[in-house]
Design a protein around this motif. Structure first.
Motif, PDB file in Angstrom:
ATOM      1  N   ASN A 463      -4.144  42.077  17.851  1.00 29.57           N
ATOM      2  CA  ASN A 463      -2.949  42.162  18.687  1.00 29.57           C
ATOM      3  C   ASN A 463      -1.713  42.596  17.902  1.00 29.57           C
ATOM      4  O   ASN A 463      -0.610  42.112  18.118  1.00 29.57           O
ATOM      5  CB  ASN A 463      -2.681  40.800  19.327  1.00 29.57           C
ATOM      6  CG  ASN A 463      -2.072  40.946  20.713  1.00 29.57           C
ATOM      7  OD1 ASN A 463      -2.285  41.945  21.388  1.00 29.57           O
ATOM      8  ND2 ASN A 463      -1.321  39.954  21.119  1.00 29.57           N
ATOM      9  N   THR A 464      -1.926  43.539  16.966  1.00 26.86           N
ATOM     10  CA  THR A 464      -0.791  44.018  16.184  1.00 26.86           C
ATOM     11  C   THR A 464      -1.016  45.468  15.790  1.00 26.86           C
ATOM     12  O   THR A 464      -2.152  45.959  15.823  1.00 26.86           O
ATOM     13  CB  THR A 464      -0.595  43.156  14.920  1.00 26.86           C
ATOM     14  OG1 THR A 464       0.617  43.530  14.268  1.00 26.86           O
ATOM     15  CG2 THR A 464      -1.743  43.325  13.951  1.00 26.86           C
ATOM     16  N   GLY A 465       0.039  46.148  15.397  1.00 22.07           N
ATOM     17  CA  GLY A 465      -0.080  47.531  14.963  1.00 22.07           C
ATOM     18  C   GLY A 465      -0.597  47.623  13.541  1.00 22.07           C
ATOM     19  O   GLY A 465      -0.584  46.652  12.780  1.00 22.07           O
ATOM     20  N   MET A 466      -1.067  48.815  13.183  1.00 22.78           N
ATOM     21  CA  MET A 466      -1.603  49.014  11.835  1.00 22.78           C
ATOM     22  C   MET A 466      -1.360  50.450  11.404  1.00 22.78           C
ATOM     23  O   MET A 466      -1.622  51.393  12.162  1.00 22.78           O
ATOM     24  CB  MET A 466      -3.101  48.699  11.816  1.00 22.78           C
ATOM     25  CG  MET A 466      -3.715  48.730  10.428  1.00 22.78           C
ATOM     26  SD  MET A 466      -5.407  48.106  10.459  1.00 22.78           S
ATOM     27  CE  MET A 466      -5.840  48.299   8.727  1.00 22.78           C
ATOM     28  N   SER A 467      -0.854  50.624  10.190  1.00 24.59           N
ATOM     29  CA  SER A 467      -0.503  51.950   9.689  1.00 24.59           C
ATOM     30  C   SER A 467      -1.362  52.321   8.490  1.00 24.59           C
ATOM     31  O   SER A 467      -1.684  51.470   7.652  1.00 24.59           O
ATOM     32  CB  SER A 467       0.972  51.997   9.262  1.00 24.59           C
ATOM     33  OG  SER A 467       1.822  51.641  10.322  1.00 24.59           O
ATOM     34  N   GLN A 468      -1.717  53.602   8.410  1.00 22.67           N
ATOM     35  CA  GLN A 468      -2.388  54.143   7.230  1.00 22.67           C
ATOM     36  C   GLN A 468      -1.414  55.045   6.486  1.00 22.67           C
ATOM     37  O   GLN A 468      -0.817  55.949   7.077  1.00 22.67           O
ATOM     38  CB  GLN A 468      -3.628  54.950   7.617  1.00 22.67           C
ATOM     39  CG  GLN A 468      -4.294  55.621   6.429  1.00 22.67           C
ATOM     40  CD  GLN A 468      -5.597  56.318   6.767  1.00 22.67           C
ATOM     41  OE1 GLN A 468      -6.585  56.209   6.075  1.00 22.67           O
ATOM     42  NE2 GLN A 468      -5.601  57.060   7.867  1.00 22.67           N
ATOM     43  N   GLY A 469      -1.249  54.777   5.200  1.00 26.63           N
ATOM     44  CA  GLY A 469      -0.304  55.564   4.426  1.00 26.63           C
ATOM     45  C   GLY A 469      -0.986  56.359   3.329  1.00 26.63           C
ATOM     46  O   GLY A 469      -2.185  56.239   3.091  1.00 26.63           O
ATOM     47  N   TYR A 470      -0.193  57.191   2.671  1.00 23.07           N
ATOM     48  CA  TYR A 470      -0.672  57.964   1.525  1.00 23.07           C
ATOM     49  C   TYR A 470       0.420  57.981   0.463  1.00 23.07           C
ATOM     50  O   TYR A 470       1.618  58.105   0.767  1.00 23.07           O
ATOM     51  CB  TYR A 470      -1.011  59.403   1.923  1.00 23.07           C
ATOM     52  CG  TYR A 470      -1.232  60.315   0.722  1.00 23.07           C
ATOM     53  CD1 TYR A 470      -2.447  60.318   0.050  1.00 23.07           C
ATOM     54  CD2 TYR A 470      -0.206  61.126   0.242  1.00 23.07           C
ATOM     55  CE1 TYR A 470      -2.646  61.121  -1.077  1.00 23.07           C
ATOM     56  CE2 TYR A 470      -0.393  61.930  -0.880  1.00 23.07           C
ATOM     57  CZ  TYR A 470      -1.618  61.921  -1.530  1.00 23.07           C
ATOM     58  OH  TYR A 470      -1.807  62.700  -2.648  1.00 23.07           O
ATOM     59  N   GLY A 471      -0.009  57.858  -0.767  1.00 18.27           N
ATOM     60  CA  GLY A 471       0.917  57.951  -1.889  1.00 18.27           C
ATOM     61  C   GLY A 471       0.144  57.909  -3.187  1.00 18.27           C
ATOM     62  O   GLY A 471      -1.077  57.769  -3.207  1.00 18.27           O
ATOM     63  N   LEU A 472       0.850  58.021  -4.290  1.00 13.42           N
ATOM     64  CA  LEU A 472       0.242  58.000  -5.611  1.00 13.42           C
ATOM     65  C   LEU A 472       1.151  57.210  -6.545  1.00 13.42           C
ATOM     66  O   LEU A 472       2.299  56.897  -6.199  1.00 13.42           O
ATOM     67  CB  LEU A 472       0.085  59.421  -6.179  1.00 13.42           C
ATOM     68  CG  LEU A 472      -0.530  60.505  -5.301  1.00 13.42           C
ATOM     69  CD1 LEU A 472       0.563  61.301  -4.592  1.00 13.42           C
ATOM     70  CD2 LEU A 472      -1.377  61.456  -6.146  1.00 13.42           C
ATOM     71  N   THR A 473       0.647  56.906  -7.724  1.00 13.89           N
ATOM     72  CA  THR A 473       1.514  56.302  -8.731  1.00 13.89           C
ATOM     73  C   THR A 473       2.698  57.222  -8.992  1.00 13.89           C
ATOM     74  O   THR A 473       3.838  56.772  -9.136  1.00 13.89           O
ATOM     75  CB  THR A 473       0.734  56.070 -10.038  1.00 13.89           C
ATOM     76  OG1 THR A 473      -0.426  55.290  -9.758  1.00 13.89           O
ATOM     77  CG2 THR A 473       1.597  55.356 -11.057  1.00 13.89           C
ATOM     78  N   GLU A 474       2.427  58.527  -9.025  1.00  9.70           N
ATOM     79  CA  GLU A 474       3.481  59.508  -9.328  1.00  9.70           C
ATOM     80  C   GLU A 474       4.554  59.596  -8.243  1.00  9.70           C
ATOM     81  O   GLU A 474       5.613  60.182  -8.467  1.00  9.70           O
ATOM     82  CB  GLU A 474       2.843  60.884  -9.530  1.00  9.70           C
ATOM     83  CG  GLU A 474       2.072  61.034 -10.822  1.00  9.70           C
ATOM     84  CD  GLU A 474       0.611  60.629 -10.720  1.00  9.70           C
ATOM     85  OE1 GLU A 474      -0.177  60.971 -11.616  1.00  9.70           O
ATOM     86  OE2 GLU A 474       0.245  59.949  -9.721  1.00  9.70           O
ATOM     87  N   SER A 475       4.299  59.040  -7.077  1.00 10.49           N
ATOM     88  CA  SER A 475       5.295  59.060  -6.003  1.00 10.49           C
ATOM     89  C   SER A 475       5.817  57.658  -5.697  1.00 10.49           C
ATOM     90  O   SER A 475       6.388  57.423  -4.637  1.00 10.49           O
ATOM     91  CB  SER A 475       4.696  59.663  -4.720  1.00 10.49           C
ATOM     92  OG  SER A 475       3.638  58.858  -4.222  1.00 10.49           O
ATOM     93  N   PHE A 476       5.638  56.737  -6.623  1.00 16.95           N
ATOM     94  CA  PHE A 476       6.029  55.336  -6.421  1.00 16.95           C
ATOM     95  C   PHE A 476       5.455  54.833  -5.096  1.00 16.95           C
ATOM     96  O   PHE A 476       6.150  54.305  -4.239  1.00 16.95           O
ATOM     97  CB  PHE A 476       7.551  55.149  -6.451  1.00 16.95           C
ATOM     98  CG  PHE A 476       7.988  53.782  -6.908  1.00 16.95           C
ATOM     99  CD1 PHE A 476       7.777  52.666  -6.122  1.00 16.95           C
ATOM    100  CD2 PHE A 476       8.597  53.605  -8.139  1.00 16.95           C
ATOM    101  CE1 PHE A 476       8.173  51.400  -6.542  1.00 16.95           C
ATOM    102  CE2 PHE A 476       8.997  52.337  -8.580  1.00 16.95           C
ATOM    103  CZ  PHE A 476       8.786  51.234  -7.770  1.00 16.95           C
ATOM    104  N   ALA A 477       4.158  55.049  -4.943  1.00 20.34           N
ATOM    105  CA  ALA A 477       3.378  54.641  -3.755  1.00 20.34           C
ATOM    106  C   ALA A 477       3.708  55.526  -2.563  1.00 20.34           C
ATOM    107  O   ALA A 477       3.813  56.741  -2.705  1.00 20.34           O
ATOM    108  CB  ALA A 477       3.562  53.160  -3.468  1.00 20.34           C
ATOM    109  N   GLY A 478       3.896  54.943  -1.386  1.00 15.20           N
ATOM    110  CA  GLY A 478       3.856  55.691  -0.137  1.00 15.20           C
ATOM    111  C   GLY A 478       4.927  56.737   0.056  1.00 15.20           C
ATOM    112  O   GLY A 478       6.117  56.483  -0.171  1.00 15.20           O
TER     113      GLY A 478
END
Length: 728
Positions: A463-478
């Protein structure tokens, strides 16, 4: 040294807080899509894309006055000094862990100041200081506004409040830090400590003896290591041997609380970092098996990461976050930085074991949860066993199946559709409360692909939303994330307001900017959230960043021109080879396709040989779901891992598993991309075997050698799918 810049007018923290609460986050539909920058396309590349919310410029700060992680934390100290900041569970006399005990923002502020002052004291007054490199400056200089601090502090433990306090202490005195972690192994840890010349390591007590031994084995390489600080108390009588070993290897040994006390009686004013000051050097293990590269991340990238989070996520008053993922990796450090700026309380796990997640969540009842696909798939299996697959309680199964299926239907109608229902939500709320997820407002996933079906089920069942993200160490995560209620999950959302992107064509892999439906190619990133160089490694920096500042990620992406130019990660550059018949194979794409479509497998390594005409694979079964598959497919009840492996040693059973795997990817993979033989096991891709990185990316050159005997046996056995083989 350039002069320090100050604003003409300083805004009150309370006023800034009101602005943040009033204007952030941005409405989901305003940041959900990307647009092409006009006239930005050149030969061999796609156009440049930016977030539709801000197509003319990139944004980097949540407010003009918040230009360092130091200021982001102090914003919350000023606004809510008595609000809960860090929480931990204490072990009781019966061996179990009690409720969370909280320390407020002002207490944490005082503790990190004491620790920072204490660090200077134990280094400046260290009896072994003369043995360090003459260029290593351990002095305290309040006028030091250099970009690079004079020494680097190393942190080494599982997630705990002392790790985060030490990180904040470094921020307060413009000290750069780095992190060690168990999966690096002693050789890589030695390499990092030698490269950084780190004079002090703050570590959990269980690491201390191993660190002393590391210097004993390499005294010349680690001559600069002169102090160890245990995060746990050290008893002079009980731990006398540790003190002796430390002294014998020219190391001063303290515990965390001693250093805090030394700092309290020898206080030093903060040395606030600038936006260009180096916050951390985060070492990322490559997929080649070579030494890790140190990603240099400034406060600029950290503040940009907070800006990215703020644009998508609301920091609710009284919110609680669970710091489950390793703080040694950048994903959780981004989460921590956002939480501290927004005044969100952070609860730490009771132990390093991931098995305590549900027990912690029942106590913590977090609002914010960030996990990785491997954990979410196990959660999915556990929830299904209690609901839609609960054959032992048919009435309960029917009730939950009806509720979850209806929510799945409603949530797929359009972006933003939450599928709310008065009765069904109450029923599902009981399930969420049972695992401590009843207050969750944000679930995020990253670091690896996740099945769209898993995203759909978890949204509906919790009963909640969920997000998928993308990032790298080189981009300080997401640097991008999907909407919480994306009708057709699978994308990583649009590029964020902090970063711009474009794709480089890869003709040899048949990825082009003119592909139907949207460009495909290597993902390139640029903007204030992207790193500028690798630590003491100009060669790798030159390979990764071009003259125009574009960072070549090595990931292959697709931009969906039919759906708001959202981003999909589909492959890795250079991860391709040719089969005997001349077909090019991209194994990561094949692995991700199988893993997303066949939930009973949680690991897969695909291998091909240029002298062979078909692919083989090593399959890691999902222990949480495979018994259910066996029950439904073979009408057999097996539960232990040993019995399951024996079951699949039967060629007919293994062949049927392979047929079902291939059926699941119908229409998604061509005939020559499908597996023809497999080795079936549990957890074949282990960090300790060096075949995957700590973030679970496959080191293909290493894996190819490690599994050579298995590959040879599979090819000797031949194809199990004769009909498909004849079509090649």
């Amino acid at each position: 040294m350039p002069p320090i810049e100050y604003p003409l007018i300083n805004e009150d923290s309370v006023h800034i807080e009101k602005l943040v609460r009033q204007y952030l986050p941005i409405a989901p539909e305003e940041v959900a899509n990307a647009v092409e920058v006009p006239n930005s396309k050149i030969d061999g590349f796609s156009s440049v894309y930016r977030n539709a919310y801000s197509p003319d410029k990139l944004l980097s700060k949540p407010h003009p006055s918040i230009d360092s992680l130091y200021k982001a934390f102090h914003h919350s100290v000023n606004v809510r000094p008595n609000g809960p900041c860090f929480g931990s569970r204490k072990k009781l006399s019966n061996g179990k862990f009690g409720p969370y005990v909280w320390q407020d923002f002002q207490t944490i502020n005082n503790r990190k100041t004491n620790l920072g002052s204490g660090l200077f004291f134990i280094l400046q007054n260290n009896p072994y200081r003369s043995s360090t490199d003459p260029e290593l400056d351990l002095s305290y200089n309040p006028l030091n506004q250099d970009v690079q601090s004079k020494f680097i502090v190393s942190l080494f433990s599982h997630n705990r409040e002392e790790w985060a306090i030490a990180d904040l202490a470094c921020q307060s005195y413009s000290i750069t830090n780095t992190a060690l972690y168990d999966s690096l192994g002693p050789d890589t840890s030695r390499y990092i400590l030698n490269l950084t010349k780190s004079p002090v390591i703050i570590a959990s007590k269980d690491k201390i003896a191993g660190l002393i031994k590391l210097k004993e084995d390499s005294p010349a390489e680690l001559q600069n290591l002169i102090a160890l600080v245990s995060m746990d108390p050290i008893d002079e009588a009980l731990d006398a041997n540790l003190y002796v070993q430390a002294r014998n290897n020219k190391i001063s040994l303290f515990d965390f609380f001693q250093v805090e006390k030394l700092g309290a009686v020898n206080p030093l004013p903060h040395i606030p970092p600038s936006i260009d000051s180096i916050y951390t050097v985060s070492f990322t293990s490559g997929t080649t098996g070579a030494n890790p590269k140190g990603v240099v991340l400034e406060h600029r990238q950290g503040v940009s990461a907070i800006t990215f989070c703020c644009s998508n996520l609301r920091g609710i008053e009284g919110g609680v976050s669970y710091a489950f993922l390793p703080l040694a990796h950048i994903y959780e450090r981004m989460n921590l930085a956002f939480a501290l700026f927004q005044g969100i309380s952070v609860g730490f796990p009771q132990s390093p074991s991931p098995l305590t997640l549900i027990d912690d969540c029942k106590q913590l009842r977090p609002h914010y949860v960030a996990l990785v696909p491997r954990v979410y798939t196990k959660l999915e299996a556990a929830l299904k066993s209690q609901t839609v697959d609960n054959d032992e309680k048919p009435l309960l199964k029917k009730l939950f199946s009806t509720a979850i299926n209806k929510k799945l239907e409603w949530q797929s109608e359009a972006d933003g559709s939450e599928g709310k229902h008065l009765v069904y939500d109450k029923l599902i709320g009981v399930l969420a409360k049972k695992i401590g997820f009843d207050r969750v407002v944000s679930m995020t996933t990253g670091s690896a692909p996740i099945s769209p079906e898993t995203l759909k089920f978890l949204k509906a069942s919790l009963n909640t939303g969920m997000s998928q993200g993308y990032g790298l160490t080189e981009s300080f995560a997401g640097i991008c994330t999907s909407q919480k209620y994306e009708a057709n999950p699978g994308s990583c959302g649009a590029i964020s307001i902090t970063t711009e992107m474009k794709l480089r064509e890869i003709p040899e892999m048949n990825y082009r900017a003119t592909d139907e439906g949207g460009p495909r190619g290597e993902l390139l990133l640029r903007g204030p959230q992207i790193f500028t160089h690798y630590y003491k490694n100009p060669e790798e920096t030159a390979k990764a960043i071009d003259a125009d500042g574009w960072f070549y990620t090595g990931d292959v992406a697709r931009i969906d021109a039919t759906c708001g130019n959202r981003l999909y990660i589909i492959d890795r550059v250079k991860n391709f080879f040719k089969l005997a018949q001349g077909e090019y194979i991209t194994p990561e794409k094949i692995e991700n396709t199988y893993l997303s479509q066949f939930p009973f497998v949680q690991q897969l390594y695909v291998h091909g040989d240029s002298l062979k005409t078909f692919l083989v694979g090593i399959v890691g079964l999902d222990p949480a779901t495979i018994d259910g598959y066996i029950s439904r497919r073979f009408k057999d009840k097996i539960s232990t891992k040993a019995d399951i492996l024996d079951f699949f040693k039967n060629p007919d059973h293994k062949r049927q598993l392979l047929i079902d795997m291939n059926s699941s990817v119908n229409g998604l993979l061509q005939g020559f991309e499908r597996l023809h033989n497999i080795e079936v096991t549990f957890d074949p891709l282990r960090i300790e075997d060096n075949v995957v990185t700590p973030t679970l990316k496959i080191r293909r050159p290493v894996a190819s050698k490690f599994f050579k005997e298995v590959h040879d046996n599979l090819y000797d056995e031949g194809s199990l799918i004769r009909k498909e083989e004849s079509k090649l």
